[in-house]
Design a protein around this motif. Structure first.
Motif, PDB file in Angstrom:
ATOM      1  N   GLN A 216      -2.865  -1.103 -10.586  1.00  0.00           N
ATOM      2  CA  GLN A 216      -3.781  -0.774  -9.494  1.00  0.00           C
ATOM      3  C   GLN A 216      -3.571  -1.790  -8.370  1.00  0.00           C
ATOM      4  OE1 GLN A 216      -7.911  -1.464  -9.431  1.00  0.00           O
ATOM      5  NE2 GLN A 216      -7.874  -3.294 -10.713  1.00  0.00           N
ATOM      6  N   VAL A 217      -3.972  -1.417  -7.145  1.00  0.00           N
ATOM      7  CA  VAL A 217      -3.859  -2.305  -5.983  1.00  0.00           C
ATOM      8  C   VAL A 217      -5.251  -2.518  -5.393  1.00  0.00           C
ATOM      9  CG1 VAL A 217      -2.922  -2.565  -3.651  1.00  0.00           C
ATOM     10  CG2 VAL A 217      -1.507  -1.542  -5.451  1.00  0.00           C
TER      11      VAL A 217
ATOM     12  N   ARG B  97      -3.088   6.993  -6.104  1.00  0.00           N
ATOM     13  CA  ARG B  97      -3.879   6.146  -5.200  1.00  0.00           C
ATOM     14  C   ARG B  97      -5.383   6.417  -5.239  1.00  0.00           C
ATOM     15  NH1 ARG B  97       0.449   6.599  -0.208  1.00  0.00           N
ATOM     16  NH2 ARG B  97       2.152   5.532  -1.334  1.00  0.00           N
TER      17      ARG B  97
ATOM     18  N   LEU C 185       0.822  -1.213   0.000  1.00  0.00           N
ATOM     19  CA  LEU C 185       0.000   0.000   0.000  1.00  0.00           C
ATOM     20  C   LEU C 185       0.851   1.257   0.000  1.00  0.00           C
ATOM     21  CD1 LEU C 185      -2.822  -1.001   2.536  1.00  0.00           C
ATOM     22  CD2 LEU C 185      -3.089  -0.586   0.081  1.00  0.00           C
TER      23      LEU C 185
ATOM     24  N   ASN D 247      -6.667   4.278  -8.096  1.00  0.00           N
ATOM     25  CA  ASN D 247      -6.088   2.954  -8.348  1.00  0.00           C
ATOM     26  C   ASN D 247      -5.843   2.111  -7.094  1.00  0.00           C
ATOM     27  OD1 ASN D 247      -5.552   3.127 -11.363  1.00  0.00           O
ATOM     28  ND2 ASN D 247      -4.504   4.978 -10.627  1.00  0.00           N
ATOM     29  N   GLN D 248      -6.357   2.561  -5.981  1.00  0.00           N
ATOM     30  CA  GLN D 248      -6.196   1.781  -4.745  1.00  0.00           C
ATOM     31  C   GLN D 248      -7.571   1.518  -4.136  1.00  0.00           C
ATOM     32  OE1 GLN D 248      -2.763   2.354  -1.945  1.00  0.00           O
ATOM     33  NE2 GLN D 248      -4.361   3.077  -0.559  1.00  0.00           N
ATOM     34  N   THR D 249      -7.910   0.254  -3.990  1.00  0.00           N
ATOM     35  CA  THR D 249      -9.219  -0.152  -3.463  1.00  0.00           C
ATOM     36  C   THR D 249      -9.004  -1.054  -2.253  1.00  0.00           C
ATOM     37  OG1 THR D 249     -10.158  -0.113  -5.692  1.00  0.00           O
ATOM     38  CG2 THR D 249     -11.404  -1.309  -3.999  1.00  0.00           C
TER      39      THR D 249
ATOM     40  N   LEU E 106       2.170   2.163  -5.450  1.00  0.00           N
ATOM     41  CA  LEU E 106       1.621   3.287  -6.214  1.00  0.00           C
ATOM     42  C   LEU E 106       2.201   4.599  -5.703  1.00  0.00           C
ATOM     43  CD1 LEU E 106      -2.164   2.291  -6.200  1.00  0.00           C
ATOM     44  CD2 LEU E 106      -0.564   2.027  -8.120  1.00  0.00           C
TER      45      LEU E 106
END
Length: 334
Positions: free
Chosen positions: A78-79, A47, A38, A50-52, A42
């Motif tokens: 993406q994460v 974020r 995390l 592209n961060q979920t 990115l």
């Protein structure tokens, strides 16, 4: 199966896998890997889109797969992190995605406190297309070495007594241990060596009245010091539970007895390895072996078992733990 260290090394080299299925009893390693991804996979500006982060209790397999199959927006990847995934009963239904993961997605599954059956197909599919990591609890006797290694990686040192005190006080809870070490690293002197004095000052563990000092006093047959410590324990029973004291003394005297049967006692490294102790403490075990015969040690171990049962209410009319401990220590010393 990759180790924690191997996974972190790859992450630091920015070698990312499309799937990280992190399972097992020790949450510390799962959190460390997840947080590293995390914090580093990115850029900060990437974020928002592209961060979920999803939670097992509030999501389902369809939502996870939909999130994982999205393409990144104005970023290389993406994460998607699924926390508390152990709450998802049909986790194996992720198989359809696992067999064909999107290379631009890093899917991280936190499956804490339990593990998949590695004989089944689903874990094999994960291992084939991603990283399957089992985070196991570290045994209590391995904790001192883990602490030393962790502190060394943080460019500090810790003396053996301080290491013992932390282990005794915090057990094998790595989260609590690392929090304590971070606090100590901020407050210790410029020598960068964590001492028992630092532990007492910053963590609140007495450097003079603890189980480590009690076992040493018993080993030396120092009646006065042993009685000082158990009197302190009697007035602070909540912070010095008898069950913990008995367990540690049982381990200690069992090792002293084992010392009798080591053939090459002149080789301190061999002795330390046989007893699973730091070589620094070998001299203490040698002294205890001089002070107690093998026959006496066997009777002490039997006493510890007896008083362990009594402290739990078996064959005892309700004697308080402070008095029981005083009785036990008297019988050990005399």
């Amino acid at each position: 199966m990759m180790t924690f260290e191997n996974i972190l090394q790859d992450l630091k080299r920015k070698h990312y896998s499309p799937i990280y299925f992190l399972m097992g009893e020790e949450s510390f390693f799962i959190d460390q890997i997840t947080n590293y991804i995390l914090d580093n996979a990115l850029a900060t500006t990437e974020r928002d889109f592209n961060q979920t982060i999803l939670y097992g209790k509030d999501t389902d397999i369809g939502t996870i797969i939909t999130a994982a199959r999205r393409f990144p927006m104005m970023a290389e990847r993406q994460v998607v992190v699924v926390r508390e995934a152990q709450s998802i009963k049909n986790i194996e239904q992720l198989s359809s995605y696992v067999k064909n993961p999107l290379e631009s997605t890093i899917l991280v599954i936190n499956y804490k406190y339990k593990s998949l059956d590695k004989r089944k197909n689903f874990p094999k599919e994960i291992a084939q297309n991603g990283i399957l990591f089992e985070s196991k609890k570290i045994y209590d006797n391995k904790i001192p070495d883990w602490i030393k290694s962790y502190v060394k990686n943080q460019n500090f040192q810790i003396d053996p007594k301080a290491c013992f005190l932390l282990t005794e006080f915090l057990g094998n809870d790595l989260g609590k241990i690392t929090n304590a070490l971070e606090k100590l690293s901020i407050n210790i002197s410029s020598s960068k060596i964590i001492t028992a004095e630092d532990i007492e000052k910053n963590i609140g563990i007495s450097k003079d009245y603890n189980n480590f000092e009690l076992q040493n006093a018993l080993g030396r047959k120092d009646v006065f010091k042993a009685n000082q410590i158990i009197n302190y324990f009697s007035t602070n029973e909540k912070n010095n539970p008898m069950v913990v004291t008995i367990a540690l003394l049982h381990s200690y005297f069992s090792k002293v007895l084992k010392y009798y049967f080591i053939k090459n006692k002149t080789n301190e490294k061999l002795v330390a390895s046989s007893l699973r102790i730091n070589p620094y403490f070998v001299k203490d075990y040698k002294l205890a072996a001089r002070n107690y015969s093998a026959k006496k040690l066997v009777s002490i171990i039997e006493l510890l078992r007896e008083y362990d049962l009594r402290s739990k209410g078996f064959s005892d009319a309700g004697t308080n733990h402070g008095e029981l401990l005083k009785e036990l220590i008297f019988k050990i010393l005399h």
